[in-house]
Design an enzyme around this catalytic site. Structure first.
Site, PDB file in Angstrom:
ATOM      1  N   LYS A 180      69.987  43.709  30.532  1.00  0.00           N
ATOM      2  CA  LYS A 180      68.406  43.525  29.342  1.00  0.00           C
ATOM      3  C   LYS A 180      67.669  43.378  30.003  1.00  0.00           C
ATOM      4  CE  LYS A 180      70.752  39.401  27.934  1.00  0.00           C
ATOM      5  NZ  LYS A 180      71.686  39.171  26.947  1.00  0.00           N
ATOM      6  N   TYR A 237      38.413  25.495  31.696  1.00  0.00           N
ATOM      7  CA  TYR A 237      38.067  25.051  30.699  1.00  0.00           C
ATOM      8  C   TYR A 237      38.893  23.636  29.751  1.00  0.00           C
ATOM      9  CZ  TYR A 237      37.878  30.563  30.178  1.00  0.00           C
ATOM     10  OH  TYR A 237      37.348  32.145  30.392  1.00  0.00           O
ATOM     11  N   MET A 239      43.743  33.070  32.317  1.00  0.00           N
ATOM     12  CA  MET A 239      43.919  34.437  31.940  1.00  0.00           C
ATOM     13  C   MET A 239      44.231  34.815  33.447  1.00  0.00           C
ATOM     14  SD  MET A 239      43.064  37.245  29.701  1.00  0.00           S
ATOM     15  CE  MET A 239      43.078  36.882  27.885  1.00  0.00           C
TER      16      MET A 239
END
Ligand SMILES: *Cc1c(COP(=O)(O)O)cnc(C)c1O
Length: 385
Positions: free
Chosen positions: A50, A276, A324
């Protein structure tokens, strides 16, 4: 074209893990037979694929496990089952999920084996099978204490007769799922085992007949051969990892590795911030390796200040924000780091134990479980087989 940040999926390791588990089941069963206790016939393996085979890629993984001899493959929902059939998988496919509000036509069109875990799902499938004039085999799920899906173990004589009387449904197996198989201290495991065995007798008395039984995911498989029954249902073990905090002597190999490359090396002066939020400040002249991988690739932001990577065979801490697409690694103590050097997130860079990082260790840094590490691997990360 291949991005710097890529996952390697070792299908030989996958096949080897399957064989190691299979041999373990066979040898324990033999020992049990001699001792007259526990399962005396090696159970078949329902290979759990799965969630895109725990992030490894459902299609190639399913092909290998089918060839290796899995008696069945298991998926979370109909859509995952259909995807495997479209890829040419012919082994029986068990769908774990509840089907009460799903479009069930895929079960018939793609020869899937549903789990029936509620009276409503039973009615929907009976109606659909009757309409098509076919008899559909299914597995019955008993809730023995997880309190999620399944018929409650303690009122089967009220809830089951209608299902068992369905003319177009054929009960093939009965199963349950443990809530605390990974916790040797928890009494619930033993309680669930007893409830399951009692429930199977009730199913039998209600006319369901003695059916095949299965209950053991990886943790239960590792922990207690009494719950192996006719089939076991490992997922994580096949991918080469043991559910923490359990351990095993089985020679399993992690199937997934994840690596990237240094794209730049930057010197930072004392007192200068990095990344950041300026959450990391250099306290010494610092050498940073810039790595093109971030949370869009599935790397957790909480790795900042907690996680390490391997560079030139050494462990280097992740410092500053995981962003990111980029993260930064402190390589001050590693000589001669250059753009192009390999950066290993999961995998090995040498023979020593500290030159190896697996999903279980990475999970421990951020307080999660290896399952989440594997499943979260980003969609843009190429899997190389
Ligand atoms: C996911 C799942 C498994 C496999 O669990 P692992 O811990 O990965 O072995 C087995 N059974 C059911 C019902 C599951 O949902």
């Amino acid at each position: 074209m291949i991005r710097c940040t890529a996952a390697r999926v070792d299908l030989d390791a996958l096949a080897s893990n399957f064989r190691v588990i299979q041999a373990h089941l066979a040898s324990e069963a033999l020992l049990n037979r001699a001792a007259g206790a526990g399962v005396s016939r090696a159970p078949g393996i329902i290979a759990v694929v799965k969630a895109n085979a725990y992030g490894h890629g459902a299609r190639p993984v399913a092909r290998v496990l089918e060839d290796a001899g899995a008696v069945m493959l298991a998926v979370a929902d109909i859509e995952e089952g259909v995807d495997l059939r479209e890829a040419g998988i012919r082994a029986p496919i068990l769908v774990f999920g509840a089907l009460s509000v799903s479009d069930v036509s895929g079960v018939f069109d793609y020869r899937l084996t549903p789990t029936i875990s509620s009276p409503a799902a039973g009615r929907a499938l009976q109606a659909a099978a009757a309409e098509r004039g076919v008899t559909l085999g299914y597995h019955l799920k008993i809730d023995t204490g997880l309190n999620r899906l399944g018929f409650r173990h303690d009122n089967l004589s009220r809830t089951l007769p209608e299902l068992l009387a369905s003319a177009h449904l054929r009960l093939e197996a009965v199963h349950t799922h443990f809530g605390t198989a990974d916790d040797p201290e928890s009494p619930l495991f033993e309680e669930q085992r007893r409830r399951f065995e009692a429930a199977c007798l009730v199913v039998n008395d209600l006319g369901g007949g003695p059916r095949l039984r299965h209950a053991a995911s990886s943790a239960a498989l590792v922990r207690d051969s009494r719950v192996w029954y006719d089939f076991v249902r490992p997922g994580l073990l096949l991918y080469g990892l043991v559910p923490p905090p359990l351990h095993t002597m089985l020679a399993l190999r992690p199937v997934m590795s994840l690596s990237s490359r240094v794209v730049a090396v930057k010197g930072v002066r004392v007192g200068e911030p990095v990344g950041y939020g300026a959450r990391f400040t250099a306290e010494r002249p610092t050498s940073l390796a810039i790595v093109p991988a971030g949370y869009a690739d599935g790397l957790d932001r909480r790795l900042e200040g907690r996680g390490v990577v391997l560079v030139r065979g050494r462990r280097a801490p992740i410092v500053g924000a995981v962003s990111m697409d980029v993260l930064t690694v402190d390589v001050t103590e590693i000589a001669e780091v250059n753009p192009g050097d390999d950066v290993v997130f999961l995998g090995a860079q040498g023979e020593e134990s500290w030159q190896r990082i697996d999903a279980r260790e990475m999970a421990s840094w951020t307080g999660t479980i290896p399952y989440e590490i594997l499943c979260r691997l980003g969609a843009r990360v190429q899997r190389l087989y």
